[in-house]
Structures are given as structure tokens and as C-alpha cells.
Design a protein around this motif. Sequence first.
Motif, mmCIF file in Angstrom:
data_model
loop_
_atom_site.group_PDB
_atom_site.id
_atom_site.type_symbol
_atom_site.label_atom_id
_atom_site.label_comp_id
_atom_site.label_asym_id
_atom_site.label_seq_id
_atom_site.Cartn_x
_atom_site.Cartn_y
_atom_site.Cartn_z
ATOM 1 N N ASN A 144 0.762 -1.101 0.045
ATOM 2 C CA ASN A 144 0.023 -0.094 -0.105
ATOM 3 C C ASN A 144 0.797 1.402 -0.017
ATOM 4 N N GLY A 145 2.061 1.265 0.726
ATOM 5 C CA GLY A 145 2.894 2.298 0.687
ATOM 6 C C GLY A 145 3.315 2.636 -0.732
ATOM 7 N N ILE A 146 3.942 1.601 -1.394
ATOM 8 C CA ILE A 146 4.435 1.709 -2.813
ATOM 9 C C ILE A 146 3.292 2.249 -3.779
ATOM 10 N N ILE A 147 2.140 1.743 -3.660
ATOM 11 C CA ILE A 147 1.097 1.859 -4.552
ATOM 12 C C ILE A 147 0.562 3.382 -4.122
ATOM 13 N N ASN A 148 0.595 3.919 -3.060
ATOM 14 C CA ASN A 148 0.174 5.424 -2.815
ATOM 15 C C ASN A 148 1.283 6.210 -3.219
ATOM 16 N N ALA A 149 2.475 5.866 -3.051
ATOM 17 C CA ALA A 149 3.635 6.765 -3.338
ATOM 18 C C ALA A 149 3.392 7.111 -5.115
ATOM 19 N N VAL A 150 3.354 5.752 -5.679
ATOM 20 C CA VAL A 150 3.392 6.054 -7.077
ATOM 21 C C VAL A 150 1.905 6.623 -7.677
ATOM 22 N N SER A 151 0.998 6.552 -6.930
ATOM 23 C CA SER A 151 -0.147 7.116 -7.292
ATOM 24 C C SER A 151 -0.267 8.721 -7.022
ATOM 25 N N TYR A 152 1.062 9.459 -6.185
ATOM 26 C CA TYR A 152 0.901 10.723 -5.796
ATOM 27 C C TYR A 152 1.531 11.372 -7.173
ATOM 28 N N ILE A 153 1.977 10.483 -8.182
ATOM 29 C CA ILE A 153 2.529 11.199 -9.370
ATOM 30 C C ILE A 153 1.189 11.480 -10.182
#
Length: 425
Positions: A144-153
Motif C-alpha cells: 500500500n505504501g508503494i502503491i500510494n507513493a506511485v499514485s501521487y504522481i
Amino acid sequence: MKEKKFSKFLRRQVLLIGLLYCGDYIFFFFEQNYFNTYIDHVLNLPEIYISLMVSLSATMGLIMNFVWGVFSDNTRSKFGRRRPYLLLGMIAGTAMIFYGLSPSFYICLFIDVVIIGIFSNAYLVAERSLIPDTVEIENRGRANGIINAVSYIGLLVGVAFLLVGNELFGVQDPIDGGTIITQEGHFILLSVGGIIFGLVGLIGFIFIKEKPISELPEKKPFLKELKNSFNLREFKAQKEFYKITLAFMVFQSGISSVMPFLFVFIFGLGLSTLELFTVIAVAFPILFVVTLYLGKVADKFGRKKFVPLSIILTSIGYLIVPFTVSGNNVNFVLFIVLFPFIMVGLLALVTPLNAWAQDLLPEDRRGTFNGIFNIVFTVSQVIGSIAGGIVATLFGIQWIFLLGPVFFIASIPLFLKVKETVIRE
């Protein structure tokens, strides 16, 4: 439970789901901003028309998220049970393009509420269900951390287009002298959002992997699933899920009391474009690091251990924000320091909470219960936006940052009543 390393396959899978969330951010950022400005700037209609469309769209989302959840749980196609629904994002994306050509409010209403309301929610259910479907519980926090971080793009892309769009397509309003975006500008911007949404859905469909059909439970009739989802026995069996749904709803109301007014507040500060980019350049790296860290500690120490502390520290930052403004003066240095707190509260704190909620979804009915969980976002949007609107109207828009922590802190005892799902050895 021992901590497991990410395999190459899992990293690829998580990054692909992150791409889906990135497209989701862009699409709904454009919908929430440019659909509403189209009614105001192009059709020259009063705000009540915007309120009507937003309310009906939210209602359609509440219904269709659940319906698509039941359908996807019981889909057994050769392409999987979630992936086919990602393709329906192409229909929603195409509809967004045509919205920019709408000659009347009723066509706008039909496109947003009916076409986008139906087909975008199929994409959302598939997207949200893919994480618990394909990521084991011991890796779910970091995922979830990685997915959320990518989504911030996606959020950065949306903000960039908001700034650049106003510069390229903004013209003086002949009525009140303000800045409005032309229909041509809306069409170009909405075309970008629609094309991106359709493309990421197609990429997800092609490359994401799901469990073989042979490993899935037996499919069930739609009406039977519908009935089973709302009986008392099922409610008691899933009481932990409903506990976290209530806690999350209260927490999300804090986000919804700030988010709709955030850009109005920021642009009202009168900052230059360079100052705005400086604020973003400082805040987003911190947001990325905090998001990844919260996901990691959620796997290492459990979901609930750091939730109270994280919420309290973030709330302290929120409580100071109103004091960055004094009359027409802005303490720019203090605002730069505090803006990461704002972004962490709105975007990063949900990382361990999302993993926790995913842990509590029934394994064979994740789509259905993701549909039920969507109540968190729709009901909180009503509660938070109304509360924030009242505070902003009566006291000034900067005081919404005192309201957010009220909801955040009120959610802590509710989260503490939910059972821990990660037991470390």
C-alpha cells in the motif's frame, strides 16, 4: 508472522496497481475540478447545478460500487475476475472527452452520473480488490505504501495541469472580470484525463496477473449474494470489518472537511507560481518518504501500533496552519514547514489504514465488501464538506484546519477497538 521480502513478480504487480491508482487520481482530479468549472465557465449556470450533479454522481457511485463488487466476485472469465472490469475504464475515459463538447447541462448530467458513474466504478472496484487478492497480508502494508507513493504522481500531474491550464486556457470573464477556462481549454484538458484513464486500464488488463480460475471459490447468484450481504448473521460474522468502516468514516470526514477547500485556500494566499512550485517541491518528497515508511512499519509492527501517534503528530501541524495567515500577510516559511503535515494527513495516513481494512475483507467476497466499504468515501464526503463549508463561511477558510483534527482524533478510540490483523512472532 515473519516479514517476507518482495519477489520480483510482486514488485511488478504492485507497481502496476500503483499505475492504476495514478490514473484514478488524474481522472477524478479532472472530474472534480473541470466538470464543475465547465458548468460555471462554459454553460454559465449557478452553483446549485454543480451541487445537483455532484450529489447524484456520489449516489450513483455508492450503488454501482457495490453492484460491480458482487459481479466481480463472481466473475470466472479466462481473463480473471477483476481484470475485465479495468477495460470499462476506457468507456469512462471516452465519456470524459465528450463531456468537453456538451452543449447543455442535461448532457453533462447524463455523462457524469450515468456513463461515468456506472463504468468508472467498475474500474474502482477491480483496482481496490486487486491489492488483497494478489498481495499476502505480511506484505500488504508495504504494498500500500508503494502503491500510494506511485499514485501521487497522478496528483502531481493533476496539480500541474491545474496551474498550466489556467495559464494557457484562462481568459478574462466578461461578466465579473475573473479568470475562466474556455470550452476549447476544457476539451483539451478533459481529453488528456480521459485518454490517460483509458490507457492505464488497458495496461492493467494486459499485464496484471490474477489467481487461476481453478483456485477461486464457487461463483454465487447475484441476488443470493445481495441478500447475504445484509442479513444479521453476516453482520455479526464481519463485525470487525464494520468497526473499521465506522472508524475510517470518521477519519475520512476529517480529510473531506479540508480537501474540497484546499486549493481555494492555497490560491487565496496570493502566492506566485514559483512559490507554489517551491511548496510542492518541499512537501512531496517528504510525503513519499512518510508514505513508504508508514507502509513498512505497518507490516513490521502491526496496523494499529503507530496510528494514534501518527494522527496526533499530524493534527498538531494542522492546528498551527491557520496562524500562517494574518490579514493579507502570509508567513511563507511557516507555511512551507506545515504544508507537508497537510499532505501527510490527507494522503499518507491512510496507508496503514487501507492495509488494515483490506485484511478484514472476507477472502471470497472482497469486491462485495469493497462496495460496502465505499460508504466511507461517500458519507464522509457529505459530512466533511458540509462541516468544512460551514466553518469556512462563518469563520474564514483557514479555520478548516482546526476542524480536520477534530475528526482525526475522534477516530482514534474507534480504531483502537478494531482487532490487530498482523501478529508478529
